[in-house]
Scaffold this active site. Structure first.
Site, mmCIF file in Angstrom:
data_model
loop_
_atom_site.group_PDB
_atom_site.id
_atom_site.type_symbol
_atom_site.label_atom_id
_atom_site.label_comp_id
_atom_site.label_asym_id
_atom_site.label_seq_id
_atom_site.Cartn_x
_atom_site.Cartn_y
_atom_site.Cartn_z
ATOM 1 N N GLU A 288 45.400 41.530 37.114
ATOM 2 C CA GLU A 288 45.154 40.480 38.108
ATOM 3 C C GLU A 288 44.237 39.467 37.439
ATOM 4 O OE1 GLU A 288 43.780 37.999 40.385
ATOM 5 O OE2 GLU A 288 42.428 39.577 41.107
ATOM 6 N N CYS A 322 38.897 35.037 43.023
ATOM 7 C CA CYS A 322 40.189 34.562 42.521
ATOM 8 C C CYS A 322 41.048 34.037 43.664
ATOM 9 C CB CYS A 322 40.911 35.670 41.763
ATOM 10 S SG CYS A 322 41.000 37.226 42.657
#
Length: 517
Positions: A288, A322
């Protein structure tokens, strides 16, 4: 074993005085910690001739701890221990492995204020953000424990042929995993990545971010307290360029689980693809890597909801997520009104040491981030009009005001590059088709949101807004374990969907056994 229906850990109600007092007690408890943290390899505490100091990002002078750093020799020892431990841990009944997670969840519930307070100190997280981080860690423990038990019954879905053969299908662990975790969710993501590997029967070399190594150490202690055998998780903090690279390249590493920047993720993906001498498998990568996330506001929207969603998504934990909204794309008919509301709400936010509950925003994580974000504010001031924030102060901690820059072109740098800080770029569009086009114009595809009361616009976004986590009429941060599996497209990673029904399978491989009758 009785398994109760899955439910998420409730967030703490800080309007209650007793909860505020418990948090303050947690802060005092953390301040009383020792300052020396060794490696943990096979349960053994190992001190090295190298250490780094972890400081409070809100106060450069406050030492959180000195953490011993692994070298190549310690990393190799950890690999040997993990390989040997895998022989036994991989054979442990999945229900027993799940029980370790359930016990860890209950211990963490009892120590919730302590761990949250540690994040306030070492990561600069405000109380509410830290509390949510700990709650998510608890959710991961309970969810993955239940998922493992459910996967154990997968064999029932494979058919045997009557009077001919009995067919079995089961998942078996992969081996030793390199788990490389980030600093921005130092409990939730660390817990989820590590325990997903562990409950699946694998052993782990845990290399946390250098910014939050004390939190990682305390988490490994918690796993020990929950009964996890020595050697299943080995704590090997160290330089990414040295230890990280060594364990990624190691021929005995079976998989790499990584959360962090796009640049490092790409490098890991490339290195993992190279078959090393003595390596007999293709390494699996679970990654990720970040995002450049957009909230779209069309001409038929609740404008108060739009502004509230943008501000909370952009500036929660100083934009160091994020999933944070770093771009707002707004229809021209409501552009000025929404921008005014966003500016008003942004200017009302308080910034300061998160030790004080009244502050909405704390510092950014370190000097490198402070300099990078400051540079982007300068760039953005030239690419658009700065209408809120923009000031910085590094005299005591790494503080940056929540910053709003409007009238930015879709291809401007602050509309394209991940800043990872409290900087919001706002762009005007003529219609919804253009809004979706702009929302999709980056190399990322992690989260996004649409604020609209137009059903046809929502359905168009459902099909064409290309992100892994899409939200309608709410903020684009705050995915809930078990409800909104989290992971993104394109350069946001492998879309591995943490907190979802497929995540554990990535840490295992399927085996079919067929016996003729």
């Amino acid at each position: 074993m009785a398994i109760y229906p899955y439910r998420t850990e409730p967030l703490t109600n800080f309007s209650k005085k007793e909860n505020q007092e418990k948090y303050l007690e947690g802060l005092k408890q953390v301040e009383g910690y020792g300052k020396n943290y060794p490696l943990i390899i096979g349960g053994e505490r190992i001190e090295t001739n190298r250490s780094i100091n972890s400081y409070n990002p809100a106060n450069h002078k406050e030492l959180i701890g000195a953490i011993h750093q692994a070298g190549i020799n310690e990393a190799e020892k950890a690999m040997e221990v993990a390989l040997e431990t895998f022989k036994t841990w991989s054979k442990v009944n999945p229900k027993i492995r799940a029980d370790v997670l359930f016990k860890a969840a209950n211990i963490l519930k009892r120590r919730k204020f302590e761990f949250s307070a540690l994040m306030t100190k070492e990561a600069g997280k405000p109380w509410i953000e830290a509390d949510a981080d700990t709650a998510e860690a608890i959710d991961f423990l309970e969810y993955y424990g239940r998922q493992m038990i459910e996967l154990e019954s997968i064999d029932q879905k494979v058919q045997s042929r009557r009077d001919l053969e009995r067919n079995e299908y089961r998942y078996i662990p992969l081996g030793v995993g390199a788990v490389i975790t980030p600093w921005n969710f130092p409990m939730a993501i660390l817990t989820g990545m590590t325990t997903a590997a562990v409950v699946s029967g694998n052993t782990v070399l845990l290399k946390p971010s250098s910014n939050t190594q004390v939190i990682a150490y305390k988490f490994v202690e918690l796993l020990e307290q929950a009964g996890l055998p020595a050697g299943v998780v080995n704590f090997v903090p160290g330089k990414g360029s040295e230890i990280g690279e060594y364990i990624v390249n190691h021929p005995k590493t079976r998989f790499i689980s990584f959360t962090g920047s796009k640049e490092v993720g790409i490098s890991i993906y490339e290195k993992a693809a190279k078959v090393q001498e003595g390596q007999i498998w293709l390494k699996r990568v679970i990654a990720e890597m970040g995002g450049k996330d957009t909230i779209v506001v069309d001409g038929d929207a609740d404008l108060e909801l739009a502004a509230e969603s943008i501000v909370k998504s952009a500036f929660g934990f100083s934009g160091q997520k994020c999933s944070a909204c770093s771009r707002a794309v707004i229809h021209q008919d409501v552009y000025d009104e929404v921008v005014n509301k966003v500016v008003e709400k942004t200017k009302a936010l308080t910034v300061g040491d998160p030790y004080d509950f009244s502050h909405f925003m704390g510092p950014v994580i370190d000097e490198a981030s402070f300099k990078k974000i400051s540079e982007y504010i300068e760039i953005g001031s030239k690419e658009g009009k700065l209408v809120a924030g923009g000031k910085t102060d590094a005299s005591k901690g790494w503080f940056i005001e929540p910053t709003v820059i409007k009238d930015v072109e879709p291809k401007a740098r602050i509309m394209q590059e991940e800043i990872f800080g409290p900087v919001l770029a706002i762009c005007k569009v003529k219609d919804f088709d253009e809004a979706i086009e702009v929302a999709n114009n980056t190399e990322y595809g992690l989260t996004g949101a649409v604020i609209s009361n137009n059903r046809f616009h929502l359905e168009k976004a459902r099909e064409e807004f290309h992100v892994g986590n899409l939200y309608f009429n709410r903020k684009c941060t705050g995915a809930i374990v078990g409800y909104q599996p989290f992971g993104g497209f394109n350069m946001s990673g492998t879309d591995s969907k943490a907190g979802g029904p497929d995540y554990l399978v990535l840490h295992m491989q399927g085996k079919t056994v067929s016996e003729s009758l």
